[in-house]
Design an enzyme around this catalytic site. Structure first.
Site, PDB file in Angstrom:
ATOM      1  CB  ILE A   1      66.330  56.351  48.679  1.00  0.00           C
ATOM      2  CG1 ILE A   1      66.650  57.628  47.906  1.00  0.00           C
ATOM      3  CG2 ILE A   1      64.923  55.871  48.389  1.00  0.00           C
ATOM      4  CD1 ILE A   1      65.879  58.869  48.359  1.00  0.00           C
ATOM      5  CE  LYS A   2      64.393  54.181  57.568  1.00  0.00           C
ATOM      6  NZ  LYS A   2      63.553  54.602  58.700  1.00  0.00           N
ATOM      7  CG  LEU A   3      64.495  51.738  48.468  1.00  0.00           C
ATOM      8  CD1 LEU A   3      65.325  51.020  47.408  1.00  0.00           C
ATOM      9  CD2 LEU A   3      63.308  52.437  47.822  1.00  0.00           C
TER      10      LEU A   3
END
Ligand code: G3P
Length: 215
Positions: free
Chosen positions: A83-85
């Site tokens: 997951i890219k945050l």
């Protein structure tokens, strides 16, 4: 050094895999929009089926609980989704939540070494400094990569550095010299890595000489 490909294009991902240079994939909303993707979840699933390596999928929520919820949903698409945050305070809070749930996070839009320190402290598996955008803004992007690697070494953080926003082969060279763990490379730059005018010229000469010998 691992090579990720920075694209949401299925054909590019397949071609990179065919050359044996596909350790993972990074996407973002811009890259998905470029592919005119209608069903983003299905598209991410298709990318994940093309590589066993990590595939970064970015959230679009801006608050911590929204990011964490979106992250959980994206992580359920395939076992290799990361997951890219965005590197914001809510993004860091969401990073801790996802990490506690066993979901790997790539902290993105990183433009300072202190931001990268926060990402490591929050348990991010990966951090993505954007070197090309810094260069374009009058700063040495690769200097940032060196600083991050130095800080991570000082404290033994195992967050891996993904050199992102790569514009040319020199970025890949400097990333390798600095000891960065990963480069995420656009397909156009990946294609340039193997090419050198003297290689082409040398090959041309070898073939011409061999032809003369045969004739
Ligand atoms: O993964 C995203 C990052 O590489 C962005 O690159 O080309 O939009 O600066 P760019």
């Amino acid at each position: 050094m691992k090579f990720f490909i920075d694209t949401a294009g299925l054909a590019e991902i397949k071609e990179a895999a065919g050359y044996g240079f596909l350790d993972g994939v990074t996407t973002n909303p811009t890259l998905l929009a470029r592919e005119k993707v209608r069903d983003a979840d299905e598209h991410i699933r298709q990318i994940c089926a093309l590589t066993p390596g990590p595939v970064s999928a970015e959230v679009t929520a801006l608050d911590a609980s929204g990011m964490a919820e979106e992250g959980r949903r994206l992580a359920a698409l395939a076992p290799n989704v990361v997951i890219k945050l965005p590197l914001t305070m809510p993004g860091l809070a969401a990073c801790r939540i996802l990490r506690a749930a066993g979901i790997a996070v790539n902290a993105t839009l990183v433009f300072s070494a202190v931001q990268a320190l926060l990402a490591a402290k929050s348990g991010a598996a990966y951090v993505s400094p954007f070197v090309g955008r810094l260069d374009e803004n009058g700063t040495d992007g690769m200097r940032l990569v060196e600083e991050i690697l130095g800080i991570y070494r000082n404290y033994g953080y195992n967050t891996e550095v993904i050199v992102a926003s790569i514009r040319h082969p020199q970025h890949v060279l400097r990333a390798a010299l600095a000891g960065a763990h990963i480069c995420t490379i656009p397909f156009a730059v990946l294609s340039k890595l193997a090419s050198h005018p003297l290689t082409d010229k040398g090959l041309e000469t070898f073939l011409a000489d061999w032809k003369k010998n045969a004739g």
